[in-house]
Design a protein around this motif. Structure first.
Motif, mmCIF file in Angstrom:
data_model
loop_
_atom_site.group_PDB
_atom_site.id
_atom_site.type_symbol
_atom_site.label_atom_id
_atom_site.label_comp_id
_atom_site.label_asym_id
_atom_site.label_seq_id
_atom_site.Cartn_x
_atom_site.Cartn_y
_atom_site.Cartn_z
ATOM 1 N N PHE A 138 105.957 67.512 61.862
ATOM 2 C CA PHE A 138 106.692 68.468 61.038
ATOM 3 C C PHE A 138 106.009 68.658 59.686
ATOM 4 O O PHE A 138 105.811 69.780 59.218
ATOM 5 C CB PHE A 138 108.141 67.992 60.833
ATOM 6 N N LYS A 139 105.626 67.558 59.071
ATOM 7 C CA LYS A 139 104.970 67.636 57.755
ATOM 8 C C LYS A 139 103.603 68.300 57.861
ATOM 9 O O LYS A 139 103.237 69.120 57.016
ATOM 10 C CB LYS A 139 104.838 66.255 57.137
ATOM 11 N N VAL A 140 102.849 67.969 58.877
ATOM 12 C CA VAL A 140 101.516 68.552 59.033
ATOM 13 C C VAL A 140 101.621 70.054 59.309
ATOM 14 O O VAL A 140 100.847 70.847 58.768
ATOM 15 C CB VAL A 140 100.729 67.814 60.137
ATOM 16 N N GLY A 141 102.592 70.463 60.113
ATOM 17 C CA GLY A 141 102.799 71.894 60.354
ATOM 18 C C GLY A 141 103.205 72.630 59.089
ATOM 19 O O GLY A 141 102.750 73.750 58.827
ATOM 20 N N THR A 142 104.037 71.996 58.287
ATOM 21 C CA THR A 142 104.451 72.602 57.023
ATOM 22 C C THR A 142 103.283 72.668 56.049
ATOM 23 O O THR A 142 103.183 73.609 55.252
ATOM 24 C CB THR A 142 105.630 71.817 56.424
ATOM 25 N N THR A 143 102.386 71.701 56.129
ATOM 26 C CA THR A 143 101.171 71.741 55.311
ATOM 27 C C THR A 143 100.369 72.999 55.629
ATOM 28 O O THR A 143 99.871 73.672 54.724
ATOM 29 C CB THR A 143 100.306 70.486 55.562
#
Length: 148
Positions: A118-123
């Motif tokens: 989730f965090k990497v996609g939001t990055t």
């Protein structure tokens, strides 16, 4: 399905805070850069453009490091996931993953596994928006200097 709600909520919370911090850094960096470029001598048009480009690149590097560091710190918490291809994941692995995500190049040799996705996609989404913002800023600054 990710049964560890504490880890999931931690990732969402840190992601929101990281996006807010990076957006604030970008905004303030562009404001300071615009003021600084405007105060430079009139005859330095070409240098102003280069200063602007290098400034924007430096901002993006700082933002990638913020994302990478927060990802790396999250990976220290149990059940948040891991980075496939990096065992154990080091700080530079997390920064590299953030760089390829932020620039929307995409991952290949390192891949997020688990809730950290989730965090990497939001990055990636944030990087795309900030890069477009930088392109607009650069265009407007160049237009302002070349019109004079």
């Amino acid at each position: 399905m990710y049964p560890h709600w504490d880890a999931n909520l931690l990732i969402v919370g840190v992601t929101v805070l990281t996006v807010a911090l990076v957006t604030l850094v970008h905004y303030e960096g562009l404001v300071l850069m615009s003021r600084w470029l405007y105060q430079r001598k009139e005859g330095e048009r070409r240098r102003k453009v280069l200063y602007g480009i290098f400034g924007v690149l430096a901002l993006h590097v700082v933002e990638i490091w913020i994302f990478g560091t927060s990802t790396w710190l999250l990976l220290m918490y149990p059940n948040t996931g891991t980075i496939a291809g990096a065992h154990p994941p080091h700080l530079f692995d997390a920064v590299y993953l953030s760089a390829v995500s932020f620039t929307t190049v995409g991952f290949g040799d390192l891949t997020p596994v688990g809730p950290i996705r989730f965090k990497v996609g939001t990055t990636a989404l944030t990087g795309f928006v900030l890069i477009a913002w930088s392109a607009s800023f650069t265009y407007l600054e160049m237009e302002r200097f070349w019109r004079r």
